[in-house]
Scaffold this active site. Structure first.
Site, mmCIF file in Angstrom:
data_model
loop_
_atom_site.group_PDB
_atom_site.id
_atom_site.type_symbol
_atom_site.label_atom_id
_atom_site.label_comp_id
_atom_site.label_asym_id
_atom_site.label_seq_id
_atom_site.Cartn_x
_atom_site.Cartn_y
_atom_site.Cartn_z
ATOM 1 N N ALA A 75 36.742 51.479 37.477
ATOM 2 C CA ALA A 75 35.532 52.304 37.380
ATOM 3 C C ALA A 75 34.628 52.017 38.564
ATOM 4 O O ALA A 75 34.744 50.980 39.211
ATOM 5 C CB ALA A 75 34.775 51.986 36.091
ATOM 6 N N TYR A 141 25.587 55.747 35.634
ATOM 7 C CA TYR A 141 26.640 54.780 35.328
ATOM 8 C C TYR A 141 26.762 54.589 33.811
ATOM 9 O O TYR A 141 27.839 54.755 33.229
ATOM 10 C CB TYR A 141 26.339 53.446 36.038
ATOM 11 N N LYS A 145 29.810 55.899 30.962
ATOM 12 C CA LYS A 145 30.526 55.026 30.015
ATOM 13 C C LYS A 145 30.358 55.527 28.573
ATOM 14 O O LYS A 145 31.295 55.475 27.782
ATOM 15 C CB LYS A 145 30.029 53.585 30.153
ATOM 16 N N HIS A 187 25.171 42.619 43.581
ATOM 17 C CA HIS A 187 24.875 41.860 42.364
ATOM 18 C C HIS A 187 24.024 40.634 42.649
ATOM 19 O O HIS A 187 24.079 40.048 43.736
ATOM 20 C CB HIS A 187 26.180 41.454 41.659
ATOM 21 N N ARG A 276 14.161 48.562 41.309
ATOM 22 C CA ARG A 276 15.342 49.355 41.670
ATOM 23 C C ARG A 276 15.472 50.471 40.629
ATOM 24 O O ARG A 276 15.495 50.174 39.426
ATOM 25 C CB ARG A 276 16.573 48.441 41.635
ATOM 26 N N GLY A 278 16.608 52.909 37.829
ATOM 27 C CA GLY A 278 17.683 52.864 36.837
ATOM 28 C C GLY A 278 17.803 51.556 36.085
ATOM 29 O O GLY A 278 18.639 51.435 35.191
HETATM 30 N N1 UDP Z 1 18.624 42.184 41.280
HETATM 31 C C1 UDP Z 1 17.698 41.677 42.173
HETATM 32 N N2 UDP Z 1 18.115 41.404 43.455
HETATM 33 C C2 UDP Z 1 19.392 41.612 43.883
HETATM 34 C C3 UDP Z 1 20.330 42.133 42.972
HETATM 35 C C4 UDP Z 1 19.906 42.415 41.673
HETATM 36 O O1 UDP Z 1 16.537 41.464 41.836
HETATM 37 O O2 UDP Z 1 19.705 41.358 45.059
HETATM 38 C C5 UDP Z 1 18.227 42.433 39.888
HETATM 39 C C6 UDP Z 1 18.504 43.838 39.406
HETATM 40 O O3 UDP Z 1 17.417 44.687 39.703
HETATM 41 C C7 UDP Z 1 18.714 43.610 37.911
HETATM 42 C C8 UDP Z 1 19.329 42.199 37.837
HETATM 43 O O4 UDP Z 1 19.000 41.579 39.078
HETATM 44 O O5 UDP Z 1 17.471 43.577 37.247
HETATM 45 C C9 UDP Z 1 20.835 42.209 37.685
HETATM 46 O O6 UDP Z 1 21.359 43.104 38.636
HETATM 47 P P1 UDP Z 1 22.899 43.198 38.973
HETATM 48 O O7 UDP Z 1 23.029 44.210 40.068
HETATM 49 O O8 UDP Z 1 23.449 41.833 39.247
HETATM 50 O O9 UDP Z 1 23.573 43.703 37.630
HETATM 51 P P2 UDP Z 1 23.262 44.989 36.698
HETATM 52 O O10 UDP Z 1 22.313 44.510 35.629
HETATM 53 O O11 UDP Z 1 22.684 46.062 37.551
HETATM 54 O O12 UDP Z 1 24.596 45.347 36.157
#
Ligand code: UDP
Length: 321
Positions: A75, A141, A145, A187, A276, A278
């Site tokens: 995915a 996303y 799902k 991530h 960010r 979403g």
């Molecule tokens: N996040 C952040 N800085 C980064 C990457 C992610 O502050 O460089 C935050 C993001 O906004 C979310 C959390 O960390 O609130 C987890 O994000 P990630 O992308 O790891 O996983 P998701 O929850 O989107 O699947």
């Protein structure tokens, strides 16, 4: 069992393949390597390069392999990207998945295991989130799902396809051999560890004005080996339904960064950025159903333990695969 794993070269899929093989299953991996890595596929598995959008390839592989179970990880899985390119998410995660579902029915697959996500819930009225929480996703996303979960319900009703849906919370950590390496890393944990490794000058916090105790988003981090062990349990006969996989413990972005500093012993520079699009403020699982009905027992329950396995892998594989 003879198991077909889509997305078995990816981060979560590759660890699951490793555990399936350790448990004595036979595994065929089907992956287009758009995100995954060929060298992440355990050598004991058979690897087939292909795309789920190719209905003929999916059909002929299925009728050749005749798997008893299909585990569908393949995915697109980035919340942020889905907010700028929704078509990619509906095409890959919904439309292309129909090819796999139809081929599974034609080949009389006994069990279909689907990777869903906590992003399918959207901001919940209550935490922890149980499986009965209404699904109101706030990004394409999560919506993609939910759509696939709904299709599974119809395929069960009409074709008798048995399924298990796992709604993963935030997959993290590494096994001895396999870890997280995305070509463009978005991530949180790997990005923070890059700073500790000296590969980036700083990491970014997306949003410090959320309605949470420290103003940053709260997530429930769950180890990929624990996600894999749930898949092994799902292979047992009679297992069906929807299961959250998480630790039931919320951890803020700032707390993750602190855990990374503690485990690496390095200080990590941070720049605060706007939210960010979403991102729900807080997503924390109740995984009691998986514990009760599947006898699932996560081994890594603290974020430090999870980060430690990731740190070990990244220090041994500074360039990834
Ligand atoms: N996040 C952040 N800085 C980064 C990457 C992610 O502050 O460089 C935050 C993001 O906004 C979310 C959390 O960390 O609130 C987890 O994000 P990630 O992308 O790891 O996983 P998701 O929850 O989107 O699947």
């Amino acid at each position: 069992m003879n198991v077909l794993v889509t997305g078995g070269a990816g981060y979560i899929g590759s660890v699951c393949v490793e555990e399936l093989l350790n448990a004595g299953h036979e595994v065929v991996v089907f992956d287009n390597l758009s995100e995954g890595h060929r060298s992440a596929v355990d050598q004991r598995a058979r690897f087939v390069l292909g795309d789920l959008g190719d209905r003929a390839a999916v059909g002929s592989l299925m009728s050749e392999v005749r798997p008893e179970a299909v585990i569908h990880f393949a995915a697109s899985a980035l919340v942020g990207e889905s907010m700028t390119n929704p078509g990619k998410y509906f095409r890959n995660n919904v439309a292309n998945g129909i090819n796999l579902l139809d081929a599974a029915v034609e080949s009389r697959v006994r069990k279909f295991v689907f990777s869903s996500t906590c992003a399918s819930y959207g901001p919940p009225d209550r935490v922890p989130i149980t499986e009965d929480t209404p699904q109101r996703p706030i990004n394409p996303y999560g919506e993609s799902k939910v759509m696939f979960e709904k299709m599974l319900g119809w395929y069960r009703q009409i074709h008798g396809l048995e399924f298990v849906v796992f709604r993963f919370f935030n997959a993290a950590g590494a096994s001895q051999k396999l870890g997280e390496h995305h070509r463009i890393e978005t991530h949180l944990i790997p990005n923070v560890l890059k700073v500790a490794l000296g590969q980036a000058s700083h990491c970014e916090i997306f949003g410090t004005d959320y309605p949470t105790p420290d103003g940053t988003c709260i997530r429930d981090y769950v180890h990929i080996a624990d996600i894999a062990s749930a898949h092994i349990l799902a292979m047992e006969p009679g297992r069906q339904g929807f299961f959250n996989l998480g630790n039931g413990a919320g951890c803020s972005v700032r707390e993750v960064i602190q855990a990374c500093e503690k485990i690496s012993g390095r200080s990590i520079a941070v720049i605060e950025k706007p939210r960010r699009p979403g991102d729900p403020p807080s997503l924390v699982a109740s995984a009691e159903r998986a514990m009760r009905e599947l006898n699932w027992k996560p081994r890594f329950t603290k974020v430090e333990e999870i980060v430690e396995t990731a740190w070990n892998w990244h220090t041994r594989h500074p360039k990834g695969y």
